[in-house]
Design an enzyme around this catalytic site. Structure first.
Site, PDB file in Angstrom:
ATOM      1  N   GLY A  44      56.751  32.590  49.050  1.00 12.22           N
ATOM      2  CA  GLY A  44      56.014  31.794  47.969  1.00 12.22           C
ATOM      3  C   GLY A  44      55.396  32.621  47.147  1.00 12.22           C
ATOM      4  N   ILE A 188      41.451  37.224  40.678  1.00 15.85           N
ATOM      5  CA  ILE A 188      42.744  37.790  40.121  1.00 15.85           C
ATOM      6  C   ILE A 188      42.523  38.457  38.950  1.00 15.85           C
ATOM      7  CG2 ILE A 188      44.798  36.862  39.551  1.00 15.85           C
ATOM      8  CD1 ILE A 188      44.851  34.539  41.511  1.00 15.85           C
ATOM      9  N   VAL A 241      36.517  32.105  25.154  1.00 10.10           N
ATOM     10  CA  VAL A 241      37.577  32.171  23.847  1.00 10.10           C
ATOM     11  C   VAL A 241      37.765  30.869  22.961  1.00 10.10           C
ATOM     12  CG1 VAL A 241      39.984  32.306  23.653  1.00 10.10           C
ATOM     13  CG2 VAL A 241      38.669  33.669  25.128  1.00 10.10           C
ATOM     14  N   ARG A 276      43.781  28.139  39.360  1.00  6.70           N
ATOM     15  CA  ARG A 276      45.190  27.740  39.558  1.00  6.70           C
ATOM     16  C   ARG A 276      45.007  26.156  40.056  1.00  6.70           C
ATOM     17  NH1 ARG A 276      48.955  31.540  40.900  1.00  6.70           N
ATOM     18  NH2 ARG A 276      49.962  30.279  42.352  1.00  6.70           N
ATOM     19  N   ASP A 316      47.474  25.599  49.385  1.00  6.87           N
ATOM     20  CA  ASP A 316      46.995  25.634  48.109  1.00  6.87           C
ATOM     21  C   ASP A 316      46.964  23.947  47.634  1.00  6.87           C
ATOM     22  OD1 ASP A 316      46.595  28.154  48.072  1.00  6.87           O
ATOM     23  OD2 ASP A 316      47.487  28.471  46.015  1.00  6.87           O
ATOM     24  N   ALA A 324      45.827  32.559  51.282  1.00  4.86           N
ATOM     25  CA  ALA A 324      47.113  32.475  52.145  1.00  4.86           C
ATOM     26  C   ALA A 324      46.854  32.467  53.617  1.00  4.86           C
ATOM     27  CB  ALA A 324      47.961  33.927  52.005  1.00  4.86           C
ATOM     28  N   HIS A 448      31.714  55.785  66.469  1.00  4.72           N
ATOM     29  CA  HIS A 448      31.144  56.513  65.597  1.00  4.72           C
ATOM     30  C   HIS A 448      31.992  57.662  64.886  1.00  4.72           C
ATOM     31  CE1 HIS A 448      27.979  58.486  63.246  1.00  4.72           C
ATOM     32  NE2 HIS A 448      28.324  59.422  63.926  1.00  4.72           N
TER      33      HIS A 448
HETATM   34  P1  FAD Z   1      52.646  29.218  47.779  1.00  8.64           P
HETATM   35  O1  FAD Z   1      52.536  30.311  48.360  1.00  8.64           O
HETATM   36  O2  FAD Z   1      52.471  28.822  46.432  1.00  8.64           O
HETATM   37  O3  FAD Z   1      54.291  28.540  48.154  1.00  8.64           O
HETATM   38  C1  FAD Z   1      54.542  27.423  47.621  1.00  8.64           C
HETATM   39  C2  FAD Z   1      55.903  27.445  47.500  1.00  8.64           C
HETATM   40  O4  FAD Z   1      56.611  26.061  47.248  1.00  8.64           O
HETATM   41  C3  FAD Z   1      56.448  28.386  46.438  1.00  8.64           C
HETATM   42  O5  FAD Z   1      57.573  29.230  47.027  1.00  8.64           O
HETATM   43  C4  FAD Z   1      57.060  27.269  45.238  1.00  8.64           C
HETATM   44  O6  FAD Z   1      58.411  27.888  44.878  1.00  8.64           O
HETATM   45  C5  FAD Z   1      57.599  26.305  46.375  1.00  8.64           C
HETATM   46  N1  FAD Z   1      57.861  24.890  45.755  1.00  8.64           N
HETATM   47  C6  FAD Z   1      57.014  24.098  44.918  1.00  8.64           C
HETATM   48  N2  FAD Z   1      57.708  23.158  44.360  1.00  8.64           N
HETATM   49  C7  FAD Z   1      58.785  23.085  45.130  1.00  8.64           C
HETATM   50  C8  FAD Z   1      59.555  21.826  45.243  1.00  8.64           C
HETATM   51  N3  FAD Z   1      59.681  20.582  44.453  1.00  8.64           N
HETATM   52  N4  FAD Z   1      60.948  22.198  46.207  1.00  8.64           N
HETATM   53  C9  FAD Z   1      60.708  23.196  46.824  1.00  8.64           C
HETATM   54  N5  FAD Z   1      59.835  24.070  46.834  1.00  8.64           N
HETATM   55  C10 FAD Z   1      58.803  24.017  45.999  1.00  8.64           C
HETATM   56  N6  FAD Z   1      45.454  34.807  48.697  1.00  8.64           N
HETATM   57  C11 FAD Z   1      45.104  35.512  49.849  1.00  8.64           C
HETATM   58  O7  FAD Z   1      44.808  35.152  50.761  1.00  8.64           O
HETATM   59  N7  FAD Z   1      44.918  36.889  49.627  1.00  8.64           N
HETATM   60  C12 FAD Z   1      45.263  37.465  48.423  1.00  8.64           C
HETATM   61  O8  FAD Z   1      44.859  38.910  48.233  1.00  8.64           O
HETATM   62  C13 FAD Z   1      45.806  36.869  47.486  1.00  8.64           C
HETATM   63  N8  FAD Z   1      45.895  37.603  46.337  1.00  8.64           N
HETATM   64  C14 FAD Z   1      46.528  36.592  45.211  1.00  8.64           C
HETATM   65  C15 FAD Z   1      46.817  37.134  44.135  1.00  8.64           C
HETATM   66  C16 FAD Z   1      47.604  36.627  42.886  1.00  8.64           C
HETATM   67  C17 FAD Z   1      47.816  37.377  41.646  1.00  8.64           C
HETATM   68  C18 FAD Z   1      47.600  35.241  43.242  1.00  8.64           C
HETATM   69  C19 FAD Z   1      48.259  34.427  42.190  1.00  8.64           C
HETATM   70  C20 FAD Z   1      47.319  34.446  44.418  1.00  8.64           C
HETATM   71  C21 FAD Z   1      46.795  35.277  45.561  1.00  8.64           C
HETATM   72  N9  FAD Z   1      46.314  34.848  46.563  1.00  8.64           N
HETATM   73  C22 FAD Z   1      45.822  35.512  47.721  1.00  8.64           C
HETATM   74  C23 FAD Z   1      46.518  33.377  46.812  1.00  8.64           C
HETATM   75  C24 FAD Z   1      47.788  32.818  47.607  1.00  8.64           C
HETATM   76  O9  FAD Z   1      48.844  33.399  47.208  1.00  8.64           O
HETATM   77  C25 FAD Z   1      47.990  31.391  47.599  1.00  8.64           C
HETATM   78  O10 FAD Z   1      46.671  30.843  48.352  1.00  8.64           O
HETATM   79  C26 FAD Z   1      49.047  31.263  48.786  1.00  8.64           C
HETATM   80  O11 FAD Z   1      50.172  31.757  48.357  1.00  8.64           O
HETATM   81  C27 FAD Z   1      49.181  29.701  49.023  1.00  8.64           C
HETATM   82  O12 FAD Z   1      50.072  29.222  50.103  1.00  8.64           O
HETATM   83  P2  FAD Z   1      50.989  27.967  50.252  1.00  8.64           P
HETATM   84  O13 FAD Z   1      51.866  28.106  51.029  1.00  8.64           O
HETATM   85  O14 FAD Z   1      49.874  26.820  49.729  1.00  8.64           O
HETATM   86  O15 FAD Z   1      51.917  28.075  48.697  1.00  8.64           O
END
Ligand code: FAD
Length: 473
Positions: A44, A188, A241, A276, A316, A324, A448
């Site tokens: 993801g 971010i 902006v 996001r 999310d 995550a 320590h």
């Molecule tokens: P996601 O990880 O977004 O996964 C969702 C998946 O669903 C994706 O692979 C997508 O392709 C798939 N999908 C969507 N629609 C469909 C569909 N119709 N059919 C099939 N598949 C589909 N969080 C932290 O906790 N620590 C961090 O340090 C951190 N750093 C980050 C840095 C950046 C630059 C970004 C952008 C995010 C960061 N995050 C961090 C946030 C974290 O990535 C997300 O909170 C997390 O990935 C959410 O997990 P999720 O499983 O809900 O969704």
């Protein structure tokens, strides 16, 4: 072409940290699971274009900064020579290893992984369309919706230009631009801005709020603001902006702040980090009973069940904090509920970490939140100038604070700014989850010299006597 329908007990849509954790848990509980994602392996946003690549790059930035800081000890290195192709390859290798490993774990658990786009036909049917255009129908008993989120855009300036980046394209590290404007000083924007600045880009940050990291406690933010001052060329606060145009040599940006108008500033690249959005559209949710709120987040109860009794949602797509570890925990809860366990998602604290240098981490109640709610609290701050370990690291700018209930001393929140804060915060989360009182922490012998001692000493301050901080009676 659509083949004959397949069936599964649990269909998980989206294989990010929410979806794959849910799928693995469901399989471990004996359920038959199908996991669907657009990417070739689970991972993801987190693994492919979020947490993991950003942290790999932040590690590289830290190595460069540490080498520079070694001057303090009389050790100097030559300026870094950066091979951007090798850097990109090594980050991609990390992503490949981790996502490949998750693919293996899927196979080991006998989870069927389908690469394709899932769309709800009704409350018990998904249509999965593959890149080839081929589609298959999957009937399920339960679905867990974990489709995550995507970068928000500045609707007014839909600039279809390779010079306008979002977090996904910025992480690809196509090149190191001479100048970069980061729009948005959330975590971010600051993490990616610091990476580019350390690699040599002249970075400007523009933020609408009066502070960087809006929402975080100001005393945690100040040490970071001071340290990034020489790194980031300019931070423009309270500013918006108002125009963005593609020009021959870059993107021309106009920004407005009270009493200030910066017209037609040219940047090689502009990185938009303005939040996001949930991926709740385009999934066919209108064919189910699933409901969403005004922001598009799927509405769920404590068990992560949507308004459709067959469909759960996690991560999310169900709202803040979009992190995550929150997604994974919700995923495991949804899987357990489907397997018949009586569990709810009811954390007392979800940690947040900003992986800048210094890091900022907090969990539970913050001072900002307590003030907003008019809640009485007791706060103890331990400055890292008094920490032997922080001094050996030449990083005395940190601070650890404990927020406790004034009557019971129950630990309500912990905030840390300093190197390694992200590793330290887990002790605070555990304390809050266990309903610890401050004396539980101060009576726990910490090794320590470690930065962990700062948590113990902040608890000592609650009782008026910390070994390394003297306060006049
Ligand atoms: P996601 O990880 O977004 O996964 C969702 C998946 O669903 C994706 O692979 C997508 O392709 C798939 N999908 C969507 N629609 C469909 C569909 N119709 N059919 C099939 N598949 C589909 N969080 C932290 O906790 N620590 C961090 O340090 C951190 N750093 C980050 C840095 C950046 C630059 C970004 C952008 C995010 C960061 N995050 C961090 C946030 C974290 O990535 C997300 O909170 C997390 O990935 C959410 O997990 P999720 O499983 O809900 O969704």
């Amino acid at each position: 072409m659509t083949n004959e329908a397949k069936t599964t007990q649990v269909a998980v849509v989206g294989a990010g940290p929410g979806g794959y954790a849910a799928a693995f848990m469901a399989a471990d509980l004996g359920l038959q699971v199908t996991l669907i994602d657009l990417d070739p392996n689970p991972g993801g946003t987190c693994l492919y274009r979020g947490c993991i690549p950003s942290k790999a790059l932040l590690h590289v930035a830290k190595v460069i900064a540490d080498a520079r800081d070694a001057e303090h000890y009389g050790i100097t290195f030559a300026a870094p020579a950066i091979n951007i192709d090798k850097l990109r390859q090594s980050v991609n290798a990390v992503i490949g290893k981790l996502t490949g490993g998750l693919g293996q774990l899927c196979k080991a658990r006998k989870i069927q992984f389908i690469q394709g786009r899932a769309n709800f036909e009704d409350s018990s049917t998904l249509k999965i369309t593959k890149d080839s255009g081929e589609a298959e129908i999957l009937r399920y008993r339960y679905a867990i919706l974990a489709a995550g989120s995507r970068p928000a855009i500045l609707e007014k300036f839909l600039l279809d230009s390779p010079r306008v980046l979002n977090s996904t394209t910025a992480l690809r590290m196509d090149n190191i631009p001479d100048t970069l404007l980061v729009v948005g000083a959330g975590y971010i924007g600051l993490e990616l801005g610091s990476v580019y600045a350390t690699l040599g880009t002249k970075v400007t940050v523009v933020e609408m709020a009066p502070t960087i990291l809006p929402g975080a406690d100001p005393d945690l933010v100040s040490p970071l603001a001071r340290r990034i001052e020489p790194l980031i060329h300019k931070i423009i606060l309270n500013a918006k902006v108002t125009d963005m145009k593609e020009a021959k040599n870059g993107i021309k940006v106009t920004m407005e702040a009270p009493g200030l108008e910066l017209r037609n500033q040219v940047f090689d690249k502009v990185l938009i980090c303005v939040g996001r959005k949930p991926n709740s559209s385009g999934l066919g949710l209108m064919n189910t009973k699933v409901t969403v709120d005004d922001h598009g987040f799927v509405i769920v109860d404590k068990q992560r069940r949507t308004a459709d009794p067959n469909i759960f949602a996690i991560g999310d797509i169900v709202g803040n904090p979009m992190l995550a570890h929150k997604a994974s925990h919700e995923g495991r809860v949804a899987a357990e509920v489907i397997a018949g366990r009586k569990v709810v998602f009811a954390p007392r604290a979800i940690p947040a970490v900003v992986f800048t240098d210094p890091e900022i981490a907090w969990c539970g109640l913050t001072e900002t939140q307590a003030a907003r709610e008019g809640r009485a609290i007791k706060v103890a701050r331990f400055p890292w100038q008094a920490s032997g370990r922080a001094m050996t690291l030449d990083r005395p700018e940190g601070m650890t604070k404990l927020i406790a209930d004034p009557d019971t001393d129950v630990v309500l929140g912990v905030g840390i700014v300093g190197t390694g804060a992200g590793e330290l915060i887990s002790e605070g989360v555990l304390a809050i989850e266990m309903g610890a009182v401050a004396s539980d922490i101060h009576l726990t012998i910490h090794p320590h010299p470690t930065l962990g001692e700062t948590i113990m000493e902040s608890a000592e301050i609650i009782f008026g006597s910390s070994t390394h901080v003297y306060r006049k009676k």
